[in-house]
Design a protein around this motif. Structure first.
Motif, mmCIF file in Angstrom:
data_model
loop_
_atom_site.group_PDB
_atom_site.id
_atom_site.type_symbol
_atom_site.label_atom_id
_atom_site.label_comp_id
_atom_site.label_asym_id
_atom_site.label_seq_id
_atom_site.Cartn_x
_atom_site.Cartn_y
_atom_site.Cartn_z
ATOM 1 N N ASN A 256 -5.436 22.218 -18.090
ATOM 2 C CA ASN A 256 -6.539 21.515 -17.401
ATOM 3 C C ASN A 256 -6.225 21.076 -15.979
ATOM 4 N N TRP A 257 -4.976 20.734 -15.688
ATOM 5 C CA TRP A 257 -4.649 20.120 -14.405
ATOM 6 C C TRP A 257 -3.715 21.029 -13.604
ATOM 7 N N SER A 258 -3.824 20.950 -12.274
ATOM 8 C CA SER A 258 -2.862 21.638 -11.414
ATOM 9 C C SER A 258 -1.994 20.561 -10.770
ATOM 10 N N MET A 259 -0.681 20.594 -11.036
ATOM 11 C CA MET A 259 0.186 19.485 -10.633
ATOM 12 C C MET A 259 1.543 20.028 -10.194
ATOM 13 N N MET B 276 0.072 5.614 -0.039
ATOM 14 C CA MET B 276 0.086 6.410 -1.259
ATOM 15 C C MET B 276 1.527 6.724 -1.606
ATOM 16 N N ALA B 277 1.973 6.301 -2.797
ATOM 17 C CA ALA B 277 3.314 6.632 -3.280
ATOM 18 C C ALA B 277 3.195 7.887 -4.136
ATOM 19 N N ALA B 278 3.533 9.037 -3.541
ATOM 20 C CA ALA B 278 3.384 10.314 -4.261
ATOM 21 C C ALA B 278 4.642 11.165 -4.175
ATOM 22 N N THR C 86 3.337 16.373 1.052
ATOM 23 C CA THR C 86 3.217 17.829 0.877
ATOM 24 C C THR C 86 3.053 18.231 -0.585
ATOM 25 N N GLY C 87 3.099 17.276 -1.483
ATOM 26 C CA GLY C 87 3.004 17.608 -2.902
ATOM 27 C C GLY C 87 1.551 17.715 -3.362
ATOM 28 N N SER C 88 1.406 17.815 -4.666
ATOM 29 C CA SER C 88 0.082 17.973 -5.264
ATOM 30 C C SER C 88 -0.789 16.727 -5.008
ATOM 31 N N LEU D 252 3.443 10.472 7.548
ATOM 32 C CA LEU D 252 3.412 11.436 6.446
ATOM 33 C C LEU D 252 4.865 11.811 6.172
ATOM 34 N N THR D 253 5.253 11.833 4.896
ATOM 35 C CA THR D 253 6.638 12.185 4.585
ATOM 36 C C THR D 253 6.689 13.341 3.585
ATOM 37 N N ALA D 254 7.830 14.058 3.632
ATOM 38 C CA ALA D 254 8.090 15.136 2.675
ATOM 39 C C ALA D 254 9.587 15.181 2.431
ATOM 40 N N ASN D 255 9.988 15.937 1.429
ATOM 41 C CA ASN D 255 11.428 16.112 1.277
ATOM 42 C C ASN D 255 11.920 17.063 2.360
ATOM 43 N N CYS D 256 11.402 18.315 2.343
ATOM 44 C CA CYS D 256 11.879 19.273 3.356
ATOM 45 C C CYS D 256 10.850 20.349 3.695
ATOM 46 N N ASP D 257 9.630 20.227 3.201
ATOM 47 C CA ASP D 257 8.630 21.278 3.456
ATOM 48 C C ASP D 257 8.075 21.101 4.871
#
Ligand code: NAD
Ligand code: MG
Length: 385
Positions: free
Chosen positions: A198-201, A95-97, A10-12, A33-38
Motif C-alpha cells: 500500500n505505501w511507498s517508503m 520536519m524530523a525525517a 531527500t528521503g521519502s 534542507l539536510t541529507a546524508n549524502c544525496d
C-alpha cells in the motif's frame, strides 16, 4: 511566513514534505534542507525552494555539494555538527525525517530551540522518549506526530478529557508477507520485502513493515505520545490502509481517521496545524474501496510485535536496545548478510544479552544504543546465509 527546516529532505517523507511546501511559496520560507549524502537531490531541492542552507551529514560529500551549489548564494555545510547547527537555526516548523536513531541528536537540537517539531522519525521517540519529551516541555517546543497512525490518533484523541478514552487502536497493513507462512518467509529477498502493498517508503521502514517491527516501534511511539497506559493500546490488521487508527471511548463511540495511503495528508495536517491546508490528493472514494477488513495480528509469524510489547512493558533501556538491534539487523538484511527471519532473532538475542539500567540522559541513551549495536553486529557476523 512560516520558516521551515527539513531534516532528511531527500528521503521519502522529506520529498512528500517538500512537495507540500513548494506548492505554497508565499506561505513557507525554507531555512535548511539536510541529507546524508544525496548531493544531486539535495542541491536541486535547495535551488527550487531557495533554501538558505543545504547540509550533508556525511562530511565527505561536502565538496560535491559546494561545487553543485557554487554561485547560487545557498550556504553549504557538512558533518555531524553542521547537521546539529542546521537543526538549531530556529525554524518555526521542523520536519524530523531522518531515518533511525541518527535523527536523535538533530531532533534534540531542534526541540531545544522551541518551535514546532514534527516527528516522522519515530526511532528517537522509541529509544529516548522520556528525554525528548522532557526537553520539549522544558523548551516550550510543540511536538506533532506525522506518522500516519499517530497523526490519526492525534486527530481523534480528546486531550482535555482523556479519562473518557478506553483504548487506542493502531492499524497495520500487515506488510507484503501478511499471508505468508514462516517457511515461505525464510528465503525472501530485500526486493520482495521492500515491495509494500500500500505505501511507498524508504528501505528501512519498508523492511520494518514486512517484519511488523514498524508496528512494534509505533506501539512504543504511541505510548510516549498519548496519555494512556500501554495495555490499552491495541494493534489490528487492516489490509486496505484506509483507516489510519482509532480511538475507542467509554460510551462505545469509536472515532477513526481515514485517508489515502499517502504521507502528504498527515504531513499537511502538521504543516497547517491547527488550520487545514489543501493537498493534491483526490477525495477518498469509499465506493471504489468497497470494503474495510480487520484481523488479529499473528504473533507466531511476526515475533517483532511481541518483542516490542515486552520492551515497552519492561521500559528502561529495553526500547533503545530493541531499536538499535533492529537497525543493525535490518541493515544486514538489506546487505544480504542475514536472512529475513534472523532480523527478529537478532533483536531477541541482543535483548537477552544486554540489560543495562534505565538511561536518564541523552548521553546514557546514546551509550546504550552504541553498545546494543555492537552486540547485534557481533551476532550478525555469526550468521551464515
Ligand atoms: P528515507 O530512507 O527515504 O530517507 C531518510 C533521510 O534521512 C534521507 O534524506 C537521508 O539522506 C537521511 N539520512 C539517512 N541516514 C542519515 C544519517 N546517518 N544522518 C543524517 N541523515 C541521514 O526514509 P523515510 O522512509 O523518509 O523515513 C524517515 C523516517 O520517517 C523514518 O524514521 C521512518 O520510520 C519515518 N516514517 C516514514 C514513513 C514513510 O512513509 N516513508 C511513514 C511514517 C514514518
Ligand atoms: Mg506509520
Amino acid at each position: 511566513m512560516k520558516t521551515i527546516t527539513i531534516l532528511g529532505a531527500t528521503g521519502s517523507v522529506g520529498s512528500s514534505t517538500l512537495d507540500l511546501v513548494e506548492r505554497e511559496p508565499e506561505r513557507f520560507e525554507v531555512l535548511a534542507l539536510t541529507a546524508n549524502c544525496d548531493v544531486a537531490k539535495l542541491a536541486k531541492a535547495a535551488v527550487r525552494t531557495n533554501a538558505r542552507r543545504a547540509v550533508v551529514a556525511d562530511e565527505r560529500c561536502l565538496p560535491a555539494l559546494r561545487d553543485t551549489l557554487a554561485g547560487t548564494g545557498i550556504e553549504t555545510t557538512g558533518g555531524a555538527q553542521a547537521l546539529l547547527d542546521a537543526a538549531a537555526m530556529g525554524a518555526d516548523w521542523t520536519m524530523a525525517a531522518i531515518v533511525g536513531c541518527a535523527g536523535l541528536e538533530p531532533v534534540m537540537a531542534a526541540v531545544e530551540r522551541g518551535g514546532t517539531v514534527v516527528l516522522a522519525n519515530k526511532e528517537p521517540l522509541v529509544s529516548a522518549g522520556d528525554v525528548v519529551l522532557a526537553a520539549a516541555k522544558r523548551h516550550g517546543a510543540t511536538l506533532l506526530p506525522a506518522d500516519s497512525e499517530h497523526n490519526a490518533i492525534f486527530q481523534c484523541f480528546d486531550f482535555d478529557r482523556p479519562e473518557g478514552i478506553r483504548r487506542i487502536i493502531l492499524t497495520a497493513s500487515g506488510g507484503p508477507f501478511r499471508d505468508w507462512s514462516i517457511e515461505e518467509m525464510r528465503g525472501v529477498t530485500p526486493e520482495q520485502a521492500i515491495a509494500h502493498p500500500n505505501w511507498s517508503m524508504g528501505a528501512k521502514i519498508s523492511i520494518d513493515s514486512a517484519t511488523l517491527m514498524n508496528k512494534g516501534l509505533e506501539l512504543i511511539e504511541a505510548a510516549r505520545l498519548f496519555p494512556i497506559s500501554h495495555e490499552r493500546i491495541e494493534i489490528i490488521l487492516h489490509r486496505q490502509s484506509v483507516i489510519h487508527s482509532l480511538v475507542d471511548y467509554v460510551d462505545g463511540s469509536v472515532l477513526a481517521q481515514l485517508g489515502p495511503p499517502d504521507m502528504r495528508t498527515p504531513i499537511a495536517h502538521c504543516l497547517a496545524w491547527p488550520d487545514r491546508m489543501a493537498t493534491p490528493m483526490a477525495p477518498l472514494d469509499l465506493i471504489a474501496i468497497g470494503r474495510l477488513d480487520f484481523e488479529a495480528p499473528d504473533p507466531e509469524r511476526f515475533p517483532a510485535l511481541r518483542l516490542a510489547r515486552e520492551a515497552l512493558e519492561a521500559g528502561g533501556a529495553r526500547p533503545a536496545i530493541l531499536n538499535a538491534a533492529n537497525e543493525i539487523a535490518v541493515a544486514a538484511f538489506l546487505d544480504r548478510r542475514i536472512g529475513f527471519l534472523e532480523i527478529a532473532a537478532i533483536v531477541a538475542d541482543t535483548l537477552d544479552r544486554y540489560d543495562p539500567p534505565a538511561p536518564e540522559t541523552l548521553d546514557a541513551v546514546l551509550a546504550i544504543d552504541a553498545e546494543a549495536r555492537r552486540i547485534a553486529g557481533e551476532r550478525v557476523k555469526d550468521c551464515v546465509i
